[in-house]
Design an enzyme around this catalytic site. Sequence first.
Site, short mmCIF file in Angstrom:
data_model
loop_
_atom_site.label_atom_id
_atom_site.label_comp_id
_atom_site.label_asym_id
_atom_site.label_seq_id
_atom_site.Cartn_x
_atom_site.Cartn_y
_atom_site.Cartn_z
N LYS A 90 77.45 19.73 29.58
CA LYS A 90 76.78 20.97 29.36
C LYS A 90 77.29 21.95 30.17
O LYS A 90 77.63 21.78 31.20
CB LYS A 90 75.36 20.70 29.65
CG LYS A 90 74.26 21.83 29.12
CD LYS A 90 73.02 21.47 29.79
CE LYS A 90 72.04 22.76 29.36
NZ LYS A 90 70.53 22.22 29.57
N SER A 94 67.29 22.93 25.90
CA SER A 94 68.58 23.76 26.18
C SER A 94 69.82 23.05 26.05
O SER A 94 70.88 23.50 25.89
CB SER A 94 68.65 24.53 27.41
OG SER A 94 68.50 23.63 28.71
N SER A 97 64.51 19.87 28.29
CA SER A 97 65.73 20.45 27.80
C SER A 97 66.72 19.19 27.67
O SER A 97 67.79 19.43 26.98
CB SER A 97 66.46 21.34 28.75
OG SER A 97 65.95 22.51 28.44
#
Lengths: 442, 442
Positions: A78, A149, A173
Amino acid sequence: MTEPYRLTASEALSLMQKGELTVQDYAKSLLARIKDRDEVVKAWAYLDPEFVLAQAKKLDEIAPEKRGPLHGVAIGVKDVILTKDMPTRHNSGIYADEPSPLVDAAPIITLRAAGALIFGKTTTTEFAAVTDGGPSTNPHDATRTPGGSSSGSGAAVGDFQVPISLGTQTGGSTIRPGSFNGCYALKPTWGAISREGLAQYSMTCDTLGLYARSVEDFELLSKVFQLADDAPIPSAPFSIKGAKVAFCKSPAWEKAGPGTQKAFEKAQEILKKSGAIVEQIELPEDFLKIKDWHANVLAGEGRSSFLGHYLFGKEKMNKSIVSHVENATKLSRKAQLESYDGCARLRPVFDELASKYDAIITPSAADEAPVGIANTGDAVFCSMWTILQVPCLNVPGFAGDNGMPIGLTVVGARYTDLHVLHAGKAIGKLFESEGGFKSKLL
Amino acid sequence: MTEPYRLTASEALSLMQKGELTVQDYAKSLLARIKDRDEVVKAWAYLDPEFVLAQAKKLDEIAPEKRGPLHGVAIGVKDVILTKDMPTRHNSGIYADEPSPLVDAAPIITLRAAGALIFGKTTTTEFAAVTDGGPSTNPHDATRTPGGSSSGSGAAVGDFQVPISLGTQTGGSTIRPGSFNGCYALKPTWGAISREGLAQYSMTCDTLGLYARSVEDFELLSKVFQLADDAPIPSAPFSIKGAKVAFCKSPAWEKAGPGTQKAFEKAQEILKKSGAIVEQIELPEDFLKIKDWHANVLAGEGRSSFLGHYLFGKEKMNKSIVSHVENATKLSRKAQLESYDGCARLRPVFDELASKYDAIITPSAADEAPVGIANTGDAVFCSMWTILQVPCLNVPGFAGDNGMPIGLTVVGARYTDLHVLHAGKAIGKLFESEGGFKSKLL
């Protein structure tokens, strides 16, 4: 032979260990899959195929006896997690053109030391702190969000572009994209894995998250990250028959849509049919307050976490992050402290409750992934567990009204991560075979 | 005119704002002081005078109306805090030859945005996690330790080499060097300033620390970092006369040497003479457990925090850090969680107690800085406050049996940092004028 990109990490690793697959050939297969699919899924914030192949070549050159336990396993990261050889942009306009940090976050150091192939950076919402989505899409239906996210990490693993990826969770997330993309997702106990080098939002909640397509892969990672419970893990597989499994609708249940409601019912039937003793648990009334406490903690901690970025370039910053720094909700320190202390008081209460069951199952998300990529969805089913700091495992297997994947979460007491995986492995096999989700992904 | 290097940050800032001192001339004065003293004090892990002067020139070129609130203020940075333009080495053999990270820690972003002159990197013990000292010495007596782990930051400010420096505190790493070097030191409420980009040891305890030679300088920094209490700060100075001041020997009192014992007595006399209402407070018995809880939390959190470094190069790692990763003390998760929950339970208890007083005063360290630089001393008087996450201000002014500086700590409830500074300013003026310490520093 199955195309290498379809394999789980454990399967690919086994072939590489036996000398039946080179890291380079494995990387080529993954890169070909990405080339096929990237135009639709758009899971990557940064990917340099030539660099990946050069790294793969280096790994192939390591003598077999010197290879690490994750030798050649491809891992997406990420884009809020620092990497020394790839830029980290946080999906922020502020840092789009700044020189790139050259340092590995602590989990990346660990993964590299274990021989992993750090593959590329996956998309995130801005600083992993907002629900404004895009450009990534859900691999099962490009008109829908992959969640956030950790959007790209969930989508990439769900779409067979990499076997493992790293996300983060401050609200929901990691778990929500796991449910939306039909893969396993693990948010370990807070503190069990270092968060040094992850973008900071809430010190109390921020946790590294992991994605994979099998629990075996998490067991592999749990050894590398040296996760450890107090009680030993039974050597025999978890027995569904006779297991005491609690179903917890959680205080967010009124937000559960038809897909989640049906999955929750069906999971109970499946488990009962296999001999589990299924109970409903209701949390004590105090747990109703956690939703607001979680919001307070994020507002209070976001206020200091984002100050530097705000001063550096607030005009390029999402309004909801700006509102944290400016304390737009006029949150008092008293309310912030009461939120800390309230959550802290309930952590051992939940641990005690959890110790009475072999597993606790709760929704992962309100429903299947909604249509549209502009919003990544609601963390309401996850945020309580995040601030309770307990391990959460999204287990896929169910389908929503539109055939999209839906998962449920196995939660446990703090620092029982390995027990959650042990139970989750057996539960996952059952849900995957009987939950009803049929993937249309080729 | 006083040599610029002798000025506090507020004094230097005032001259620079009035156009009576350029940033370049200020930097030259500090660099000359360092040149004179560095052979003895050895406070710097990295300092590039030419780069400092180039940065100072850039600051001088900024139009007056565009200058920040810290324009030209020189700040030393502990070498466990990331800086985008200087290496960060953590005093670790592992990272001595690695490429240097190119990213600013969050507090550095904030300070740069305010116009500060990031001066250089100050010495630290390895990863700010051990008490093995050297090469820095105490500016008041080179045969003695400056304390640690923020060794260079405490020594550099105490020695007039920079007016402000950044440290960190996980046990007593900011407050103890403050006491040993005769300067003010502030460990704010946990979370009040972002810790993104600081080396991670204990998420529960790690806090950015600040050094200065006046409380006015901390007031300046508190505006830049946007510290905020709920209750407004009175516009009038804190009145010692009539103030209710509690003296707390703390559970560590049996470790207090003659210097600290005398300072503790003398402080009460001075305050009483000035009209304060002085009381003794004893903490409830549960607080005795915090020392062990703090050790457990550091062992448990250090276990995951240092895993990556350990896997990368454990043979170059201090044995006490290795022992964390290897869980040498066989700390159970149960004990770790009980330690979290115990501390969390006592935080509001202390806050409530603190709210009954205008200030609480407690020792900063066991005594004046001990002879020898191989060990940086004991955090025993600080670790309880660190894990209670409350603001702590070291106030100098007293002297030990060998004429070395000794400070006392003003502590307050969580998120009363500005009130602690408000009281600490008046208390500090009194202690500095009547405490008896006479600096021999030229």
